[in-house]
Design a protein around this motif. Structure first.
Motif, mmCIF file in Angstrom:
data_model
loop_
_atom_site.group_PDB
_atom_site.id
_atom_site.type_symbol
_atom_site.label_atom_id
_atom_site.label_comp_id
_atom_site.label_asym_id
_atom_site.label_seq_id
_atom_site.Cartn_x
_atom_site.Cartn_y
_atom_site.Cartn_z
ATOM 1 N N GLU A 35 0.820 -1.218 0.000
ATOM 2 C CA GLU A 35 0.000 0.000 0.000
ATOM 3 C C GLU A 35 0.849 1.261 0.000
ATOM 4 O O GLU A 35 0.321 2.366 0.115
ATOM 5 C CB GLU A 35 -0.932 -0.009 1.219
ATOM 6 C CG GLU A 35 -1.995 -1.091 1.143
ATOM 7 C CD GLU A 35 -2.930 -1.080 2.346
ATOM 8 O OE1 GLU A 35 -2.602 -0.394 3.344
ATOM 9 O OE2 GLU A 35 -3.972 -1.753 2.288
ATOM 10 N N GLU A 36 2.162 1.099 -0.096
ATOM 11 C CA GLU A 36 3.064 2.254 -0.069
ATOM 12 C C GLU A 36 3.572 2.541 -1.478
ATOM 13 O O GLU A 36 4.398 1.796 -2.004
ATOM 14 C CB GLU A 36 4.246 1.993 0.869
ATOM 15 C CG GLU A 36 3.869 1.769 2.316
ATOM 16 C CD GLU A 36 3.331 3.023 2.992
ATOM 17 O OE1 GLU A 36 3.538 4.144 2.448
ATOM 18 O OE2 GLU A 36 2.718 2.888 4.067
ATOM 19 N N PRO A 37 3.093 3.600 -2.103
ATOM 20 C CA PRO A 37 3.570 3.919 -3.462
ATOM 21 C C PRO A 37 5.035 4.346 -3.470
ATOM 22 O O PRO A 37 5.708 4.262 -4.481
ATOM 23 C CB PRO A 37 2.663 5.084 -3.904
ATOM 24 C CG PRO A 37 2.126 5.660 -2.631
ATOM 25 C CD PRO A 37 2.065 4.549 -1.635
ATOM 26 N N ASP A 38 5.543 4.811 -2.312
ATOM 27 C CA ASP A 38 6.917 5.298 -2.222
ATOM 28 C C ASP A 38 7.543 4.688 -0.965
ATOM 29 O O ASP A 38 7.287 5.147 0.153
ATOM 30 C CB ASP A 38 6.904 6.829 -2.146
ATOM 31 C CG ASP A 38 8.311 7.431 -2.150
ATOM 32 O OD1 ASP A 38 9.261 6.709 -1.791
ATOM 33 O OD2 ASP A 38 8.435 8.624 -2.486
ATOM 34 N N LEU A 39 8.354 3.652 -1.134
ATOM 35 C CA LEU A 39 8.957 2.968 0.019
ATOM 36 C C LEU A 39 9.920 3.880 0.769
ATOM 37 O O LEU A 39 10.013 3.813 2.001
ATOM 38 C CB LEU A 39 9.695 1.703 -0.441
ATOM 39 C CG LEU A 39 8.819 0.537 -0.901
ATOM 40 C CD1 LEU A 39 9.687 -0.565 -1.515
ATOM 41 C CD2 LEU A 39 8.007 -0.023 0.279
ATOM 42 N N ASP A 40 10.625 4.727 0.039
ATOM 43 C CA ASP A 40 11.537 5.667 0.685
ATOM 44 C C ASP A 40 10.782 6.578 1.641
ATOM 45 O O ASP A 40 11.194 6.784 2.795
ATOM 46 C CB ASP A 40 12.271 6.486 -0.380
ATOM 47 C CG ASP A 40 13.203 7.528 0.230
ATOM 48 O OD1 ASP A 40 14.219 7.135 0.831
ATOM 49 O OD2 ASP A 40 12.904 8.733 0.127
ATOM 50 N N ALA A 41 9.647 7.094 1.182
ATOM 51 C CA ALA A 41 8.832 7.976 2.043
ATOM 52 C C ALA A 41 8.279 7.212 3.243
ATOM 53 O O ALA A 41 8.231 7.749 4.364
ATOM 54 C CB ALA A 41 7.689 8.582 1.226
ATOM 55 N N ALA A 42 7.895 5.959 3.029
ATOM 56 C CA ALA A 42 7.378 5.148 4.135
ATOM 57 C C ALA A 42 8.449 4.955 5.204
ATOM 58 O O ALA A 42 8.178 5.090 6.412
ATOM 59 C CB ALA A 42 6.895 3.795 3.611
ATOM 60 N N LEU A 43 9.661 4.644 4.778
ATOM 61 C CA LEU A 43 10.739 4.436 5.739
ATOM 62 C C LEU A 43 11.082 5.720 6.488
ATOM 63 O O LEU A 43 11.363 5.683 7.695
ATOM 64 C CB LEU A 43 11.974 3.873 5.027
ATOM 65 C CG LEU A 43 11.806 2.419 4.549
ATOM 66 C CD1 LEU A 43 12.895 2.052 3.555
ATOM 67 C CD2 LEU A 43 11.828 1.454 5.729
ATOM 68 N N LYS A 44 11.033 6.856 5.802
ATOM 69 C CA LYS A 44 11.297 8.140 6.473
ATOM 70 C C LYS A 44 10.205 8.440 7.506
ATOM 71 O O LYS A 44 10.458 9.067 8.540
ATOM 72 C CB LYS A 44 11.407 9.265 5.449
ATOM 73 C CG LYS A 44 12.736 9.240 4.706
ATOM 74 C CD LYS A 44 12.885 10.393 3.741
ATOM 75 C CE LYS A 44 14.329 10.522 3.252
ATOM 76 N NZ LYS A 44 14.889 9.288 2.689
ATOM 77 N N ARG A 45 8.994 7.979 7.219
ATOM 78 C CA ARG A 45 7.875 8.187 8.157
ATOM 79 C C ARG A 45 8.083 7.368 9.432
ATOM 80 O O ARG A 45 7.848 7.866 10.524
ATOM 81 C CB ARG A 45 6.577 7.778 7.453
ATOM 82 C CG ARG A 45 5.305 8.222 8.144
ATOM 83 C CD ARG A 45 4.126 8.143 7.188
ATOM 84 N NE ARG A 45 3.661 6.780 6.930
ATOM 85 C CZ ARG A 45 3.658 6.192 5.750
ATOM 86 N NH1 ARG A 45 4.104 6.835 4.684
ATOM 87 N NH2 ARG A 45 3.205 4.957 5.607
ATOM 88 N N TYR A 46 8.520 6.137 9.278
ATOM 89 C CA TYR A 46 8.669 5.260 10.447
ATOM 90 C C TYR A 46 10.040 5.388 11.104
ATOM 91 O O TYR A 46 10.187 5.039 12.285
ATOM 92 C CB TYR A 46 8.412 3.803 10.038
ATOM 93 C CG TYR A 46 6.957 3.548 9.738
ATOM 94 C CD1 TYR A 46 6.034 3.415 10.770
ATOM 95 C CD2 TYR A 46 6.494 3.472 8.430
ATOM 96 C CE1 TYR A 46 4.690 3.204 10.509
ATOM 97 C CE2 TYR A 46 5.151 3.257 8.152
ATOM 98 C CZ TYR A 46 4.263 3.128 9.192
ATOM 99 O OH TYR A 46 2.924 2.929 8.930
ATOM 100 N N PHE A 47 11.022 5.858 10.359
ATOM 101 C CA PHE A 47 12.377 6.017 10.904
ATOM 102 C C PHE A 47 12.886 7.424 10.589
ATOM 103 O O PHE A 47 13.810 7.580 9.781
ATOM 104 C CB PHE A 47 13.330 4.978 10.296
ATOM 105 C CG PHE A 47 13.040 3.558 10.672
ATOM 106 C CD1 PHE A 47 13.444 3.036 11.894
ATOM 107 C CD2 PHE A 47 12.368 2.715 9.779
ATOM 108 C CE1 PHE A 47 13.190 1.712 12.234
ATOM 109 C CE2 PHE A 47 12.111 1.390 10.110
ATOM 110 C CZ PHE A 47 12.520 0.893 11.344
ATOM 111 N N PRO A 48 12.296 8.461 11.210
ATOM 112 C CA PRO A 48 12.747 9.820 10.895
ATOM 113 C C PRO A 48 14.225 10.041 11.197
ATOM 114 O O PRO A 48 14.869 10.889 10.580
ATOM 115 C CB PRO A 48 11.855 10.704 11.784
ATOM 116 C CG PRO A 48 11.252 9.789 12.803
ATOM 117 C CD PRO A 48 11.183 8.449 12.176
ATOM 118 N N GLU A 49 14.791 9.247 12.127
ATOM 119 C CA GLU A 49 16.214 9.377 12.457
ATOM 120 C C GLU A 49 17.065 8.307 11.776
ATOM 121 O O GLU A 49 18.271 8.201 12.026
ATOM 122 C CB GLU A 49 16.394 9.307 13.975
ATOM 123 C CG GLU A 49 15.721 10.457 14.704
ATOM 124 C CD GLU A 49 15.914 10.348 16.209
ATOM 125 O OE1 GLU A 49 17.057 10.122 16.646
ATOM 126 O OE2 GLU A 49 14.910 10.472 16.930
#
Length: 345
Positions: free
Chosen positions: A210-224
């Motif tokens: 359901e994530e069109p952008d995996l990079d954005a998903a990872l930044k959402r869950y791992f901001p650091e």
């Protein structure tokens, strides 16, 4: 005369390219004598109880073991893999009739093994025997060795696990939580995501489909950023993770299930991050870590008995269900550890 019985088998019909199909395998019936032939030393005859379905088996379906570190299956011969077995007859000094063991065996009802050095006798019998296809066998040791030995975790680190509801991923996440890490997993359905958060205790989880952008998903869950990535998927997932790793992050490469059925593996474009971020990316094979098995059991059995680790199995009944169960791994059909029950006694 030794008693002769029928022996149902799952055999490979032909070498496979692309996605495997149930029709690449067939069920046949041969016969076998329930005693080891005279003058056959260091052998065991086993009754197969539970068989493990594992992604690495796909590589063994290709000619010349094209995508595997193990030799190819032979067309017309039974598949082989990890399983839990009961020893019916033995001429090997390490095994006696009635012993239970786990290790490599045939995808059939009975297997004659000569020089069975790949079997480990089961001493602890107060937990489900099926667990020796998974949490108490190769799968569990894979999770343990990969997380502790390859990843060298530190308390409080940020851990990402792909294919996190699978046989290995569910254990890595729970070991990481018990160690004191922050853990996020990805899986391919809402049901699996719920399982990660509500049963396995992951801090967060998401459905990668359901994530069109995996990079954005990872930044959402791992901001650091990510300290440890436990890699089960490869391809686009690895490409997205690399820019999101923290300085001196570690990536344990356990599997790359997204690549096993492709004639030409996908390229990974973000590899320069390995240099800039001083990352350590290491592949590993569980057989290199068998010496850790006693230590692993000492760690995990108390966790299981105390309810600190839970384990989900996807159980298919009967050898006939073997082909569909194995193929299902590559479409994400299974929830938890996929295994096949050949016999419960």
């Amino acid at each position: 005369m030794a008693e002769e019985v029928s022996n149902k088998q799952v055999v490979l019909k032909n070498y496979v390219s692309g996605y495997p199909k149930e029709s690449d395998m067939q069920i046949v019936t041969s016969s076998i004598k329930l005693h080891i032939p005279p003058d056959t030393q260091n052998a065991v005859l086993v009754k197969n109880l539970y068989l493990s379905c594992d992604p690495y088996m796909r590589g063994r379906m290709a000619e010349n073991g094209a995508a595997s570190y193990l030799s190819s299956f032979q067309p017309g011969e039974p598949l082989s893999g990890y399983g839990a077995v009961k020893i019916l007859d033995s001429t090997h000094p390490n095994y006696k009739k009635g012993d239970l063991a786990w290790g490599f065996t045939g995808w059939e009802e009975y297997t004659l093994q000569v020089s069975p050095q790949l079997l480990i006798r089961i001493e602890q019998t107060d937990l489900p025997l099926s667990y020796y296809t998974g949490i108490l066998g190769m799968t569990g040791l894979t999770a343990y060795a990969g997380f502790y030995e390859v990843c060298s975790p530190k308390k409080g680190e940020y851990v990402y696990v792909s294919a996190a509801s699978g046989a290995v991923g569910q254990l890595v996440g729970q070991l990481a939580k018990l160690f004191g890490c922050y853990v996020v997993g990805s899986a391919g359905s809402k049901e699996k995501v719920d399982l990660l958060k509500n049963k396995f205790g992951f801090d967060e989880a998401f459905n990668y489909k359901e994530e069109p952008d995996l990079d954005a998903a990872l930044k959402r869950y791992f901001p650091e950023g990510v300290d440890i990535y436990f890699e089960n998927v490869g391809g686009k997932m690895l490409d997205a993770v690399l820019p999101n790793m923290r300085i001196r992050g570690r990536i344990a490469v356990c599997g790359m299930i997204s690549q096993y059925n492709l004639d030409k593996p996908e390229g990974v474009h973000n590899l320069p991050n390995i240099i800039w971020k001083r990352l350590r990316l290491e592949g590993f094979i569980v057989s290199d870590s068998y010496h850790l098995y006693p230590k692993y059991l000492e760690t995990v059995i108390p966790y299981i008995k105390q309810g600190k680790i839970v384990y989900v199995e996807d159980v298919a009944e009967g050898l006939e269900s073997g082909p569909a169960s194995l193929i299902g791994l590559f479409t994400g059909r299974n929830i938890g550890k996929q295994l096949v029950v050949v016999s419960r006694e």
